[in-house]
Design an enzyme around this catalytic site. Structure first.
Site, PDB file in Angstrom:
ATOM      1  N   ASP A   1      -7.362   4.229  -1.376  1.00 54.66           N
ATOM      2  CA  ASP A   1      -7.320   3.984   0.063  1.00 54.66           C
ATOM      3  C   ASP A   1      -8.702   4.137   0.681  1.00 54.66           C
ATOM      4  O   ASP A   1      -9.067   3.395   1.600  1.00 54.66           O
ATOM      5  CB  ASP A   1      -6.313   4.912   0.749  1.00 54.66           C
ATOM      6  CG  ASP A   1      -6.517   6.380   0.397  1.00 54.66           C
ATOM      7  OD1 ASP A   1      -7.192   6.687  -0.601  1.00 54.66           O
ATOM      8  OD2 ASP A   1      -5.974   7.231   1.130  1.00 54.66           O
TER       9      ASP A   1
ATOM     10  N   ASP B   1       0.859  -1.190   0.000  1.00 59.08           N
ATOM     11  CA  ASP B   1       0.000   0.000   0.000  1.00 59.08           C
ATOM     12  C   ASP B   1       0.888   1.230   0.000  1.00 59.08           C
ATOM     13  O   ASP B   1       1.487   1.579   1.023  1.00 59.08           O
ATOM     14  CB  ASP B   1      -0.915  -0.011   1.222  1.00 59.08           C
ATOM     15  CG  ASP B   1      -1.791   1.232   1.299  1.00 59.08           C
ATOM     16  OD1 ASP B   1      -2.124   1.785   0.232  1.00 59.08           O
ATOM     17  OD2 ASP B   1      -2.130   1.660   2.420  1.00 59.08           O
TER      18      ASP B   1
END
Length: 266
Positions: free
Chosen positions: A109, A6
């Site tokens: 996100d 991420d």
């Protein structure tokens, strides 16, 4: 095992999940100049410390809000793990509707937080993510992403205050003992912490009222535990929510063909 990456504006988070639990989660500062080899030296050492071998990694998924970082993260998966990673995007099967005017504009996100929050806590749910920006994300009872709000992240606000006001020093973020500061440093810390608490409570309350349905509130991100100490509006803290969203997204979608079929210029 699944390698999850991420890439955010401030940090890149790597995680390894064995299908039941996270075997390791590690963070490194985001730097688009960092090469795949540099990532590999760092990550392989951490895998070894966790008792893991790179041959155990059978799948990989990447999400990034920093496009220039993607090339070397893909090369990391291809060159060091012999994998072609799944790239998170709105073109994938998320299992819910993105009820926005332009779904492709929504930060990944935010969608990942929503996917994991609904899976873990049901809905409706409001996710407050304390990242570079502080995002408020609304998920309905069916798991659909319904929008929200975006505010400057606390560290951005602190830096802007120091930069724009020549006589104000840079201060750390923390909960002050008193709201009324008797000196400049304490006054700044009070304004930063309690001002942000006011922002959190105000926006969350207005969102709940506008949504007109009972709504859980979940906090995630590095500063979520700190700010949850100052308010009762955040009911749960889940530090790995975004990573769990990536894991769930990877489980819903087929993985690309092996990197052995790719050229080095892809």
């Amino acid at each position: 095992m699944l390698l999850v990456v991420d890439a955010g504006n401030t940090n890149i988070v790597f995680g390894v999940h064995d299908g039941a639990t996270w075997r390791g989660i590690w963070r490194i500062g985001t730097d688009v100049r960092r090469t795949s080899d540099e990532y590999a030296v760092w990550l392989l050492a951490l895998l070894a410390l966790a008792g893991l071998e790179r041959g155990q990694i059978s799948r990989a998924v990447i999400s990034t809000v920093v496009p220039p970082a993607l090339y070397h993260l893909r090369r990391l998966c291809r060159d060091w793990f012999s994998l072609e990673p799944l790239l998170a995007g709105t073109h994938l099967d998320w299992g819910f509707e993105i009820r926005m005017d332009n779904p492709s504009e929504v930060g990944l996100d935010r969608l990942l937080d929503g996917l994991a929050a609904h899976q873990k806590y049901g809905g409706p749910v409001l996710v407050i993510d304390f990242g570079t920006a502080t995002t408020f994300n609304v998920i309905d009872a069916d798991g659909n992403y319904c929008g929200g709000a975006i505010a400057p992240g606390i560290n951005l606000s602190v830096e802007a205050l120091h930069t724009a006001a020549a006589r104000l020093p840079r201060v750390g973020v923390g909960r002050p003992q008193a709201v009324i500061g008797r000196n400049t440093i304490v006054a700044m810390r009070s304004g930063i912490f309690w001002g942000y608490i006011g922002l959190i409570e105000g926006l969350a309350t207005r969102i709940r009222n506008e949504f007109t349905a009972p709504m859980k509130v979940v906090g995630t991100g590095g500063l979520a535990p700190l700010f949850s100490e100052g308010t009762q509006i955040i009911e749960r803290i889940d530090p790995e929510l975004t990573l769990d969203g990536l894991r769930l997204l990877a489980a819903r979608n087929p993985h690309p063909i092996s990197s052995s079929a790719m050229t080095s210029n892809d």
